[in-house]
Design an enzyme around this catalytic site. Sequence first.
Site: not given
Ligand code: PMP
Length: 402
Positions: A120, A197, A200, A223, A360
């Site tokens: 991401h 990270d 997910q 999430k 993203c």
């Molecule tokens: N890493 C991953 C794998 C994600 O799916 C996301 C959110 N789509 C993020 C990081 C970023 O999370 P946040 O926008 O809640 O900071």
Amino acid sequence: MSLDLARIRAEFPILATEVNGRPLVYLDNAATTQKPRRVLDASRGYYESLNANIHRGTHHLARAATAAHEEARVTVARHLGATSPDEVIFTAGTTDGLNLVANILPVHEGDEILISTLEHHSNIVPWQLLCERTGAVLKVIPCDDAGVLDQEAFRQLLSERTRVLAIGWVSNAFGTVHPIVEMIAAARQVGAFTVIDAAQAAPHFAIDVAALGADFLAFSGHKTYAPTGIGVLWGRREWLESLPPWRGGGEMIKEVRFEGTTYNDPPFKYEAGTPNIEGAIALAAALEWIQEIGLEALHAHEDDLIRRAATQLSAIEGIRLFGPEDRCGALSFAIHGVHHYDLGTLIDQMGVAVRTGHHCCQPLMARFGITGTTRASFAAYNTEEEVDMLAESVLKAARMLR
Ligand code: PMP
């Protein structure tokens, strides 16, 4: 071990929403999950009966709010298998947690930061910024056409120059689950810091930081059925004690003099300013809710749904499913001759909420030569009927758009 879906769904007021006269089918859970009453009550209850700024307060409410905030930390620590609540830093979310780590690790010119093709943007850009600041070099683990990381290439990229391995556990774009236990062990052998990270992963399976062996792990509350604006960075105690702080301000200090400042102990050293008190309390409520559902049962349920969706969608002419067969949480697809944005817009009119675009993950999209996909992602409250509605609506929309 199946879930009582009627009972679960009744806990989510928003699921009664209608879109164009049809029941909402919410399949955008990888972007954010909906919130059960338990969490909504915790947020509201905080402001109704506890609200005060925490720490250092002598009055009743300040003490009660502090106790609730620190109890929330204990709940998170237990949920993650952390050895101590002091290893739990409350953040604004995964992005915030990853930026924090990228700003405190001792990285120097010529060091290598290893990430993967499936990251991401929030696990890419903070490391690029770090490389710009320090002269370190970003290296990327490639993946195959199924979106699975090339483990041989990973081993070859590892060397004594590798300072950091920063990797997502589960891909938000393709649902790929990486073998991170083995990858963490390999990275540790060359002396690299390991940063996970878990944005997910946290919504879908149990995390035991003691068993993982990583140095840092970040996830977002929103999430995992909790509000936006709250997240967690877990860090090994030894690093939180020895590494420098990042943001400066109230609460992160022991003593401030104009000649110099000494810092608080972790986790407070990394929590400058008034935190999201209500968010932390609501996050604890969400994690307790997940624990009661049971992460194993939850994962089995979502696995059934995602396999059903994959089977039904693959019958559609010209469809391409991304990711390996063993996906977690998210199913991404593209239909030949149909733009993902048009598809998402049309099925929204039929009540089906999915996400379209690059998720993203622009470098991943570039690797596959696409601008984006349509992504359906699943949570505890989704049903087989909703999967059928997804497949039906995608088929209808594809026919109209082609
Ligand atoms: N890493 C991953 C794998 C994600 O799916 C996301 C959110 N789509 C993020 C990081 C970023 O999370 P946040 O926008 O809640 O900071």
